[in-house]
Design an enzyme around this catalytic site. Structure first.
Site, PDB file in Angstrom:
ATOM      1  N   TYR A 158      62.238 -92.559  50.211  1.00 46.20           N
ATOM      2  CA  TYR A 158      62.665 -91.730  49.038  1.00 46.20           C
ATOM      3  C   TYR A 158      61.481 -91.185  48.157  1.00 46.20           C
ATOM      4  O   TYR A 158      61.453 -89.979  47.938  1.00 46.20           O
ATOM      5  CB  TYR A 158      63.365 -92.524  48.206  1.00 46.20           C
ATOM      6  CG  TYR A 158      63.675 -91.948  46.881  1.00 46.20           C
ATOM      7  CD1 TYR A 158      64.825 -91.085  46.731  1.00 46.20           C
ATOM      8  CD2 TYR A 158      63.230 -92.530  45.558  1.00 46.20           C
ATOM      9  CE1 TYR A 158      65.240 -90.727  45.539  1.00 46.20           C
ATOM     10  CE2 TYR A 158      63.609 -92.091  44.317  1.00 46.20           C
ATOM     11  CZ  TYR A 158      64.620 -91.166  44.223  1.00 46.20           C
ATOM     12  OH  TYR A 158      64.850 -90.710  43.076  1.00 46.20           O
ATOM     13  N   LYS A 162      60.382 -87.188  47.762  1.00 50.38           N
ATOM     14  CA  LYS A 162      60.393 -86.846  46.061  1.00 50.38           C
ATOM     15  C   LYS A 162      59.018 -86.267  46.086  1.00 50.38           C
ATOM     16  O   LYS A 162      58.550 -85.097  45.312  1.00 50.38           O
ATOM     17  CB  LYS A 162      60.538 -87.840  45.262  1.00 50.38           C
ATOM     18  CG  LYS A 162      61.932 -88.241  44.988  1.00 50.38           C
ATOM     19  CD  LYS A 162      62.815 -86.923  44.698  1.00 50.38           C
ATOM     20  CE  LYS A 162      64.373 -87.470  44.406  1.00 50.38           C
ATOM     21  NZ  LYS A 162      65.276 -86.525  43.914  1.00 50.38           N
TER      22      LYS A 162
END
Length: 261
Positions: A158, A162
């Site tokens: 994740y 990002k």
């Protein structure tokens, strides 16, 4: 103030949380909002709530992992709104880390990157020609990043996604600027959404580490998105705006150690 009068807006992952709050905020300022979500029923519930409050919203199921689904959503937004002025990339996926990095699986890595980063890429690719055609150079892309893309808060896949989204924001901003489209990113800290259901005690513990003394709310992030999407930010592009309660500038444990506590 209705900064988005006659704007067409598409928001991904908008059935709840930050996406839903952003849809409500932009619709409240006059936009015609297409609420998209992988869960079509959830999208319709969010759109219905906006309509009940006097806003203009429709719902559509959209899978950002599927190019055809993304392109169909963009085409639907243009057809229904007459224009596409703002794209908000909010859809994401986040799986917990394995206890040991070497036990991480390819499937989780690929899933988190495909939804969070490549999904935003698919949406921007499909939307950009329409955003460039928006009147008065008002086309804008605002993506929802994370402080995880700035420093270590866990979640390898994740966080990498990002961070990649922040990089894509900068490179796409340079490409899109001559076409009149601005591209920016909001990087939230911890935000109290449904993703934390059942872990409220964890949120309370985390809040103590934020200089402003609390975790964020979806409306905090929606306000920042509305600013970057509006003409108030007409001379801002390629930026990452932390909306994080000060966590990126805070090292409370380090300060306590210096004080001998």
């Amino acid at each position: 103030m209705r900064r988005f009068e006659r704007y067409g807006v598409l928001i991904t992952g908008a059935g709840r949380g930050i996406g839903e709050a952003t849809a409500r905020r932009l619709a409240g300022e006059g936009a015609h909002v297409l609420v998209t979500d992988l869960d079509g029923d959830r999208a319709e519930k969010a759109a219905a709530g906006i309509r009940e409050s006097g806003g203009d919203a429709e719902a559509l199921s959209c899978d950002v992992a599927d190019r055809a689904s993304v392109e169909a959503a963009v085409a639907y937004a243009v057809r229904r709104c007459g224009t596409l002025d703002v794209l908000v990339n909010n859809a994401y996926d986040c799986h917990p880390d394995a206890p040991l990095f070497e036990d991480e699986t390819d499937e989780i890595w690929h899933r988190d990157l495909d939804i969070t980063l490549t999904g935003a890429y698919r949406c921007a690719r499909a939307a950009l020609p329409y955003l460039a055609a928006a009147p008065d150079r008002r086309g804008a892309i605002v993506s929802i990043g994370s402080v995880n893309g700035e420093q270590d808060f866990g979640n390898h896949a994740y966080s990498a996604a990002k961070a990649g989204l922040a990089s894509l924001t900068r490179t796409l901003a340079g490409h899109a600027a001559p076409r009149g489209v601005r591209v920016n990113l909001v990087a939230p800290g911890t935000v109290h959404t449904d993703a934390w259901a059942g872990r409220e005690s964890c949120l309370e513990a985390v809040a103590a580490h934020y200089p402003l003394g609390r975790v964020g709310l979806p409306d905090d992030i929606a306000a920042a998105v509305a600013f970057l999407a509006s003409k108030d930010a007409a001379w801002i592009t390629g930026t990452t705006l932390p909306v994080d309660g000060g966590i990126l500038i805070s090292q409370p444990a380090f300060r306590r150690a210096l004080r001998g506590e």
